[in-house]
Design a protein around this motif. Structure first.
Motif, short mmCIF file in Angstrom:
data_model
loop_
_atom_site.label_atom_id
_atom_site.label_comp_id
_atom_site.label_asym_id
_atom_site.label_seq_id
_atom_site.Cartn_x
_atom_site.Cartn_y
_atom_site.Cartn_z
N TYR A 95 -10.92 4.93 -1.67
CA TYR A 95 -11.80 3.78 -1.90
C TYR A 95 -13.21 4.10 -1.45
CZ TYR A 95 -11.43 2.51 3.12
OH TYR A 95 -11.48 2.51 4.49
N THR B 176 0.81 -1.23 0.00
CA THR B 176 0.00 0.00 0.00
C THR B 176 0.83 1.27 0.00
OG1 THR B 176 -0.14 0.10 2.41
CG2 THR B 176 -1.82 -1.20 1.27
N GLY C 180 -5.86 2.81 -7.45
CA GLY C 180 -4.96 1.75 -7.87
C GLY C 180 -3.49 2.14 -7.78
N GLU C 181 -2.69 1.56 -8.67
CA GLU C 181 -1.24 1.77 -8.66
C GLU C 181 -0.87 3.22 -8.97
OE1 GLU C 181 1.08 -0.28 -7.69
OE2 GLU C 181 -0.43 -1.81 -7.23
N ASP D 294 -11.19 -0.06 -4.81
CA ASP D 294 -10.01 0.81 -4.84
C ASP D 294 -10.15 1.75 -6.04
OD1 ASP D 294 -7.57 2.03 -4.85
OD2 ASP D 294 -6.39 0.20 -5.06
N ARG E 56 -6.74 -4.70 -2.22
CA ARG E 56 -7.40 -5.08 -3.46
C ARG E 56 -8.88 -4.73 -3.35
NH1 ARG E 56 -6.25 -11.36 -3.91
NH2 ARG E 56 -6.60 -11.20 -1.65
N SER E 57 -9.52 -4.54 -4.48
CA SER E 57 -10.97 -4.40 -4.48
C SER E 57 -11.60 -5.76 -4.20
CB SER E 57 -11.45 -3.86 -5.83
OG SER E 57 -10.91 -2.58 -6.09
N SER F 78 -4.42 7.57 -1.95
CA SER F 78 -5.31 6.43 -2.10
C SER F 78 -6.74 6.87 -1.86
CB SER F 78 -4.94 5.32 -1.10
OG SER F 78 -5.10 5.80 0.24
N LYS G 229 -0.89 5.08 -5.71
CA LYS G 229 0.25 4.77 -4.85
C LYS G 229 1.50 5.51 -5.32
CE LYS G 229 -1.56 0.15 -3.88
NZ LYS G 229 -1.35 -1.31 -4.08
#
Length: 757
Positions: free
Chosen positions: A270, A33, A259-260, A256, A236-237, A268, A263
């Protein structure tokens, strides 16, 4: 003059001694994360120096001799990691370390000498080995804490801890991400704490401490406090579907949003939602419905500030069967899962906004700011005495309110060292205000009703406006590598106002009072396996605004004085024991009984007991745990034999086995036991104890998990909540005082399927 010269010489000597020493600082993050990890143990191998990371994942070692070092990082649920670092004279070395998730092992648990007051050894183990799968399990993560539900799952649970029947939160302070859960001067009773707005799968950690010893925890933190921390980011979702007996269905999803890419930019976000439905096991279907929605956003604002924004909303509606008298079941009038008044039930909702800012200054000081707001609505229909007061219409009551809650938490922390002595100084300010009128709020109400439709009489109807402001100072002094002291002082100010709308004309009264709460905690760590501690402190429990205004401000803030003498020991690498003997004395207080709208003086009380928690790793994959808790609660102003505290637990125990394998199979088999306890003040009526077992089994692969949970595996017939109540049934000429109870869950199985991406 001589004293001045001597001080100057000693200061110069200490300055010369440390003039050419180096410093090591760093930050520890989660590899998946990229978020900071708190309470990671950081050790200088072979030197006996260790510390814990703070909320930002940071740590610091000062006064290091120029030399190569091995730095070991360990945390429950993460693989241990050793990093080589070279320190030079007059140099500050900074490193960033990423830890990867790994199977739990007790080898990674280290008893820390530094920041001992903030250690969370037991809770960090339990939440890794016993993931939360339902809302009831959230509170059960606190060793010795028992809960009981007596309104079908929609009402807040009744809580028991350390010789307290805490009702729904009178003497335990609950918060989520620092935001208060307890409702003061609530329609159903002081401190009412409904945690059902929390989605269980999003709980990342449970921090707690029993007793009155934490400076930044104020009102209601007498038996203890619990803070639930929700996930800052999702790994993860996921989507989870559940189905079980008694028409029970549940769906949960967490997405999420960044995502990447998020990060990479140190941010972040969600969204998560939950829907639950159940008719439950009672003869009258519950039609229980619950909806939860939550969103969270986290990012770095510049290099030195983190921002976290959380929003959530929750709604629930249900019918319930209430408490039923023993005689009605014994005579065959109703069944074990029947009811006397099938029209009981309720509806509640809560919407939260929470903003948290953490800033690190150029001088390495930490500034925390938090602003929060909640809009809360509550409506509950109950009938505890049936036809005692109204032989024609019955005694059903409605408790109702709509409130706005808003507040602020702020603190400023500095860390200083001189020689082998270091200290962390924190000063803070807190503000909270609860208002029932205005902004969509509704007056706080207690009314006599019929069939949940007709209002027969308003008993109480008015507006609450309660303010609590506090200042505190907290000092943690590390006097040596083994001995640390935590001292704190807290000052709280209350302004309690009640406007009685039933008076003609309406009357408004307010009262004020302040209270000072000192704390002193001592920790001596012999080595990373043994630590002794002595916790002492004063706390308090505020009383309902309707009570204190009626009493003209008398006993607004009765004090509570407590102490714990305990030990944390790891006699073997895979065995952890925490034991404490404790004592708590409470002043006179007036308690508002929301079900009747009356004031009951409880007098002074004393509680004392022993807590023991044991965690043992039997094999690589199998773990055992047991908690044993004794208490002797007594009223001090009553005669001997008449001084029992009704429903206060005297002995409880929980424990079980937990399995985690590398092949995806995991599960647990658990028990909980509470002994018989007095139900009234002379122990002539007894609340029966129970022993109940639960089971959980999961099989996980990379993209899915299949789970089976069973409550009450042995199908034990038990009474979940019990009260000594005087009531009268419709065909009775005289009332009867006896046990009224809500039956506990029978064998209840649920299947779940979780899909990840």
């Amino acid at each position: 003059m001589k004293q001045t010269l001597l001080f100057s010489f000693l200061f110069l000597l200490s300055t010369i001694s440390y003039a050419h020493l180096g410093t090591l600082t760093g930050r520890v993050i989660d590899e998946s994360t990229h978020l900071p990890l708190r309470n990671v143990t950081v050790q200088l191998v072979g030197l006996g120096k260790a510390t814990l990371t703070d909320d930002l994942g940071r740590y610091r070692f000062d006064h290091l001799v120029a030399s190569p070092y091995k730095v070991e990082f360990s945390s429950v649920g993460y693989a241990s990691f050793v990093q080589d670092v070279v320190i030079a004279d007059d140099q500050t070395v900074y490193i960033q370390t990423s830890l990867t998730v790994a199977p739990v092992t007790l080898n990674t648990v280290t008893v820390s000498a530094q920041k001992a007051h903030d250690q969370q050894l037991i809770s960090s183990l339990d939440i890794r080995l016993r993931p939360i799968t339902n809302s009831q399990e959230i509170l059960r993560l606190v060793p010795g804490l028992f809960i009981g539900q007596h309104a079908g799952g929609g009402k807040a649970e009744q809580i028991f801890l350390r010789g307290f029947d805490l009702d729904h939160g009178t003497d335990i302070r609950l918060s989520v991400d620092g935001m208060p859960v307890n409702m003061v001067s609530h329609a159903h009773g002081q401190g009412y704490a409904d945690l059902h707005f929390v989605i269980p799968e999003l709980v990342e950690a449970v921090d707690f401490k029993k007793g009155t010893y934490t400076t930044d925890k104020g009102n209601l933190a007498t038996a203890g406090w619990v803070d639930f921390r929700t996930r800052t980011a999702l790994d993860r979702s996921f989507v989870k579907l559940e189905a079980g007996q008694f028409d029970t269905y549940r769906a949960v999803a967490g997405i999420d949003l960044l995502g990447e890419k998020g990060k990479a930019k140190n941010q972040s976000a969600y969204m998560a939602s939950e829907y639950s439905y159940s008719n439950s096991y009672f003869d009258n279907p519950q039609h229980f419905k619950r909806v939860n929605v939550m969103g969270k956003y986290h990012r770095h604002i510049g290099n030195n500030t983190n921002l976290t924004l959380t929003g959530s909303t929750f709604w629930s509606k249900w019918n319930h069967s209430g408490q039923i008298p023993d005689r009605a079941v014994d005579s065959g009038l109703i069944g074990w899962f029947g009811s006397i008044d099938p029209t009981e039930g309720g509806e509640t909702s809560r919407t939260n906004l929470n903003a948290q800012f953490v800033t690190v200054t150029a001088r390495n000081h930490i500034i925390k700011n938090q602003l929060y707001y909640a809009n809360y609505n509550f409506e509950l229909y109950s009938n505890f005495t049936f036809f005692l007061n109204d032989s024609l219409n019955g005694d059903q009551i409605r408790q109702k309110e709509g409130r706005n809650l808003f507040g602020y938490n702020g603190s400023y922390s500095t860390q200083t060292s001189l020689g082998k002595t270091s200290w962390i100084t924190t000063v803070g300010a807190q503000y909270r205000q609860d208002v029932t009128p205005g902004l969509g709020g509704r007056p706080t109400e207690l009314s006599h009703t019929k069939n949940r439709v007709e209002t027969l009489e308003r008993i109480q109807y008015g507006n609450i406006n309660e303010l609590n402001a506090a200042l505190y100072a907290d000092e943690v002094v590390q006097l040596s590598s083994r001995f640390s002291v935590n001292a704190g002082l807290r000052v709280d100010f209350f302004r309690s106002q009640y406007e009685d709308l039933l008076a003609n004309p309406a009357t408004k009264k307010y009262v004020t009072q302040a209270i000072v709460s000192p704390k002193l905690n001592l920790y001596y760590t012999f080595n990373p396996r043994v630590q002794l501690y002595l916790n002492t402190g004063k706390g308090f429990h505020s009383n309902d605004a309707r009570v204190v205004t009626a009493q003209n401000g008398r006993e607004i803030l009765p004090g509570a004085y407590g102490s714990d003498l305990g030990i944390i020991v790891k006699p073997f690498p895979k065995l952890l024991i925490n034991a404490a003997a404790w004592y708590l004395w409470m002043q006179q207080e007036f308690v508002y009984v929301g079900d009747e709208g009356v004031v009951e003086p409880s007098g002074r009380s004393r509680r004392q007991g022993i807590d023991v928690s044991v965690r043992y790793q039997l094999t690589r994959n199998l773990f055992a745990d047991v908690d044993l808790n004794t208490a002797k609660p007594r009223a001090l102003d009553a005669e001997r034999g008449q001084n029992y505290l009704p429903l206060a637990p005297v002995f409880t125990s929980t424990g079980g086995l937990s399995l985690q394998t590398q092949y995806g199979l995991s599960g647990s088999l658990r028990y909980r036991y509470i002994a018989n306890r007095p139900a009234n003040d002379d122990n002539s009526i007894v609340a029966n104890g129970y022993f109940v077992t639960d089971m959980q089994a999961n099989y996980a692969r990379k993209q899915y998990t299949v789970g089976l949970s069973v409550q009450n595996l042995l199908n034990t017939r038990w009474k979940e909540t019990q009260f000594a109540t005087e009531s009268r049934l419709q065909n009775e000429s005289t009332p009867v005082d006896e046990i009224h109870f809500t039956p506990g869950t029978p064998f209840f199985a649920r299947l779940s399927l979780t899909y990840f991406w």
